[in-house]
Design a protein around this motif. Structure first.
Motif, short mmCIF file in Angstrom:
data_model
loop_
_atom_site.label_atom_id
_atom_site.label_comp_id
_atom_site.label_asym_id
_atom_site.label_seq_id
_atom_site.Cartn_x
_atom_site.Cartn_y
_atom_site.Cartn_z
N LYS A 174 18.72 -6.41 51.77
CA LYS A 174 18.62 -5.93 50.40
C LYS A 174 19.94 -5.37 49.93
O LYS A 174 20.18 -4.17 49.93
CB LYS A 174 17.54 -4.86 50.30
N CYS A 193 2.36 1.31 60.56
CA CYS A 193 3.34 0.78 59.59
C CYS A 193 3.50 1.75 58.42
O CYS A 193 4.61 1.99 57.94
CB CYS A 193 2.91 -0.57 59.04
N CYS A 245 6.18 4.62 57.80
CA CYS A 245 7.49 4.32 57.18
C CYS A 245 7.31 3.56 55.87
O CYS A 245 8.01 3.85 54.90
CB CYS A 245 8.33 3.46 58.12
N HIS A 246 6.42 2.58 55.86
CA HIS A 246 6.12 1.82 54.63
C HIS A 246 5.05 2.62 53.90
O HIS A 246 3.85 2.35 54.02
CB HIS A 246 5.67 0.41 54.99
N TRP A 286 10.36 2.31 51.23
CA TRP A 286 10.36 1.15 52.13
C TRP A 286 9.10 0.31 51.91
O TRP A 286 8.34 0.03 52.83
CB TRP A 286 10.50 1.59 53.60
N TYR A 325 6.63 -2.90 50.23
CA TYR A 325 6.56 -4.36 50.41
C TYR A 325 6.57 -5.10 49.06
O TYR A 325 6.18 -6.27 49.01
CB TYR A 325 5.27 -4.75 51.13
N ARG A 341 10.71 -12.79 48.79
CA ARG A 341 12.06 -13.00 49.33
C ARG A 341 12.11 -13.61 50.73
O ARG A 341 13.16 -13.72 51.33
CB ARG A 341 12.84 -11.69 49.29
N ARG A 398 9.39 -11.63 60.39
CA ARG A 398 9.94 -10.32 60.00
C ARG A 398 8.98 -9.20 60.37
O ARG A 398 9.41 -8.12 60.77
CB ARG A 398 10.24 -10.32 58.48
N CYS A 450 9.56 -5.77 63.16
CA CYS A 450 9.21 -4.34 63.14
C CYS A 450 8.32 -4.00 64.33
O CYS A 450 8.36 -2.88 64.84
CB CYS A 450 8.55 -3.94 61.82
N PRO A 501 11.07 -1.22 65.04
CA PRO A 501 10.95 0.10 65.66
C PRO A 501 9.79 0.35 66.62
O PRO A 501 9.83 1.33 67.35
CB PRO A 501 10.78 1.01 64.44
N HIS A 502 8.75 -0.52 66.63
CA HIS A 502 7.55 -0.15 67.39
C HIS A 502 7.67 -0.36 68.90
O HIS A 502 6.71 -0.12 69.62
CB HIS A 502 6.34 -0.95 66.89
N ASN A 512 16.33 0.97 48.07
CA ASN A 512 16.44 2.34 48.56
C ASN A 512 17.17 3.17 47.51
O ASN A 512 18.05 2.66 46.82
CB ASN A 512 17.20 2.37 49.87
N SER A 543 16.17 -0.32 61.58
CA SER A 543 16.81 0.18 60.34
C SER A 543 16.82 1.70 60.20
O SER A 543 17.81 2.26 59.73
CB SER A 543 16.14 -0.43 59.11
N LYS A 573 20.88 4.43 55.58
CA LYS A 573 19.54 3.91 55.24
C LYS A 573 18.50 5.01 55.37
O LYS A 573 17.64 5.19 54.51
CB LYS A 573 19.19 2.71 56.14
C1 HEC Z 1 9.84 3.58 61.96
C2 HEC Z 1 9.74 3.00 60.66
C3 HEC Z 1 9.06 1.65 60.50
C4 HEC Z 1 7.84 1.26 61.00
C5 HEC Z 1 6.88 2.05 61.84
C6 HEC Z 1 7.64 -0.10 60.53
N1 HEC Z 1 8.69 -0.51 59.79
FE1 HEC Z 1 8.88 -2.28 58.78
N2 HEC Z 1 10.71 -1.72 58.11
C7 HEC Z 1 11.30 -0.48 58.31
C8 HEC Z 1 12.54 -0.42 57.58
C9 HEC Z 1 13.48 0.76 57.52
C10 HEC Z 1 12.69 -1.67 56.95
C11 HEC Z 1 13.85 -2.10 56.04
C12 HEC Z 1 13.54 -1.59 54.67
C13 HEC Z 1 14.70 -1.73 53.74
O1 HEC Z 1 15.70 -2.34 54.10
O2 HEC Z 1 14.61 -1.22 52.62
C14 HEC Z 1 11.52 -2.45 57.29
C15 HEC Z 1 11.28 -3.74 56.81
C16 HEC Z 1 10.08 -4.42 56.93
C17 HEC Z 1 9.76 -5.67 56.25
C18 HEC Z 1 10.68 -6.42 55.30
C19 HEC Z 1 10.54 -5.82 53.92
C20 HEC Z 1 11.42 -6.44 52.88
O3 HEC Z 1 11.13 -6.23 51.69
O4 HEC Z 1 12.43 -7.08 53.21
C21 HEC Z 1 8.47 -5.99 56.60
C22 HEC Z 1 7.68 -7.18 56.13
C23 HEC Z 1 8.00 -4.95 57.51
N3 HEC Z 1 9.00 -4.01 57.67
C24 HEC Z 1 6.74 -4.90 58.06
C25 HEC Z 1 6.31 -3.90 58.92
C26 HEC Z 1 4.99 -3.88 59.52
C27 HEC Z 1 3.90 -4.90 59.26
C28 HEC Z 1 4.92 -2.76 60.30
C29 HEC Z 1 3.81 -2.31 61.18
C30 HEC Z 1 3.39 -3.26 62.20
C31 HEC Z 1 6.21 -2.07 60.18
N4 HEC Z 1 7.00 -2.80 59.36
C32 HEC Z 1 6.51 -0.87 60.80
C33 HEC Z 1 10.79 0.56 59.04
C34 HEC Z 1 9.59 0.54 59.72
#
Ligand code: HEC
Ligand code: HEC
Length: 344
Positions: A40, A98, A101-102, A112, A114, A120, A137, A141, A145-146, A183, A241, A247
């Motif tokens: 982004k 999820c 953070c989301h 953060w 969707y 995209r 993608r 995650c 991070p998980h 962000n 991230s 960030k």
């Molecule tokens: C510890 C924090 C954290 C957790 C927990 C997390 N994510 Fe993320 N995720 C992020 C960050 C930070 C980004 C990048 C966001 C940005 O660049 O603005 C991201 C990006 C994404 C994106 C891309 C979004 C985009 O618009 O490009 C997806 C899809 C996603 N995560 C799905 C998930 C899913 C499903 C889960 C749970 C299974 C999850 N994430 C758990 C922090 C997390």
């Protein structure tokens, strides 16, 4: 019930503006080549109307709607379904969800979300130097991070989360960004972010929920968290991230302390947000899980590495410490003057 901006016929002008504006952003967003990174990098500016996701009461009552509902449930109760003791599979290495953070199940502006994720993807990703699908993608995650293992791309769970993200962003034209999906900007000072100052800010504003030791607070049955951890063996993995100081500072500025900070009314100053992000992400004082497979090289094309990704090699001459904590402006200036990408 909320309606989407697209349903508000009387706001046609604003919608038209959003289209024009998004078209400009698309040029930046659709960088499908392997030289130009497409994370982004093109934040939407204030000229556009804030995106309003559809209300959950409008999820259809059919097979697709059932998958959307399950996908949303997975985003909110991730550990219950696919955590270390998951009821449908054991994929995650920690018990975060999820939505930790989301925020608000990926529906909070500058949280953060969707909003435009479905629009995209597939997309070029610098860390893998590959085009990834939305399902891949999501697995990113799950791995970091998980700290988990990827789910089969045709699993009901990946399909359900994809359905939910698609439904959430169904009004976003393919390839576009919308206002609120980026962000919040932080002004970067002419000094490095300071973990010592961050420690004081943390004690005053964050420890009450996340714990003085940063380990968060379990739910009574330890199935997941009331307040998620910020570092330690159960927190997000290095190389993801949130581990990047700029960030993370942008997220904190818009959203933390919870219920006090809002994107439209931040609580911490920009410098405080950077200092506390530096404190949380300082490996010299805090342990967190590291990448399991060391043979995987992140950002094989170093041109696509974000400035605040603190692990070399870099396309410029600055140290790992400066990439991690700043000052970031000299790096930006060097890159601009050498025609190199300025990415966060
Ligand atoms: C510890 C924090 C954290 C957790 C927990 C997390 N994510 Fe993320 N995720 C992020 C960050 C930070 C980004 C990048 C966001 C940005 O660049 O603005 C991201 C990006 C994404 C994106 C891309 C979004 C985009 O618009 O490009 C997806 C899809 C996603 N995560 C799905 C998930 C899913 C499903 C889960 C749970 C299974 C999850 N994430 C758990 C922090 C997390
Ligand atoms: C009133 C309680 C509260 C306070 C105070 C608070 N947080 Fe949070 N924080 C939360 C909750 C709850 C979540 C998870 C959001 C959710 O699941 O809806 C969260 C999530 C986070 C996350 C993303 C998830 C993770 O664990 O990595 C970060 C980072 C974070 N907070 C940082 C901070 C910082 C920095 C401060 C202080 C400036 C702070 N928080 C203050 C309650 C709080």
């Amino acid at each position: 019930m909320r309606s989407t901006i697209w349903e508000l016929g009387k706001h046609k002008t604003k919608v038209a503006l959003l289209f024009v504006f998004s078209a400009v952003l698309t040029i930046a967003a659709c960088t499908g080549s392997n030289t130009a990174p497409a994370e982004k990098t093109a934040p939407a500016k204030d000229s556009a109307v804030l995106f309003v996701p559809p209300d959950t009461s409008t999820i259809p009552h059919d097979m697709f709607g059932d998958m959307v509902r399950y996908g949303r449930d997975l985003v909110v109760n991730t550990a219950y379904y696919i955590g270390p003791n998951g009821t449908v599979g054991k994929y995650l290495g920690n018990k975060m969800n999820c939505t930790n953070c989301h925020l608000d199940a990926g529906t909070r502006p500058f949280g953060w979300n969707y909003f435009s994720a479905h629009a995209r993807y597939p997309q070029y990703r610098g860390r893998e130097n590959k085009i990834l699908t939305l399902g891949q993608r999501i697995n990113n995650c799950i791995e970091r991070p998980h700290s988990g293992i990827p789910m089969p791309l045709d699993s009901k769970e990946i399909v359900a989360i994809s359905c939910y993200i698609m439904w959430l962003g169904k009004n976003v034209p393919v390839g576009h960004h919308v206002k609120g999906d980026e962000n919040l900007e932080v002004e970067l000072p002419n000094r490095a972010a300071d973990p010592d100052k961050g420690a004081v800010i943390f004690a005053e504003n964050c420890a009450s929920c996340h714990g003085a030791d940063g380990q968060g607070q379990w739910k009574g049955d330890s199935s997941t968290y009331i307040y998620p951890p910020l570092w330690g063996p159960k927190a997000y993995q290095a190389g993801s991230s949130p581990y990047r100081v700029v960030k993370m500072a942008r997220f904190i500025k818009a959203n933390m302390p919870d219920k006090k900070a809002f994107w439209s009314k931040p609580f911490l100053t920009d410098e405080q947000a950077l200092d506390v992000a530096a404190f949380i992400n300082d490996d010299r004082i805090h342990f967190r899980p590291q990448k399991k497979d060391k043979s995987v090289v992140d950002y094989p094309n170093i041109k696509s590495k974000a400035i605040d990704y603190g692990i070399g090699p870099f396309i410029d001459t600055f140290s790992e410490m400066q990439h991690k904590f700043g000052p970031f402006k000299p790096i930006e200036e060097y890159r601009k003057s050498h025609g190199l990408p300025v990415l966060y």
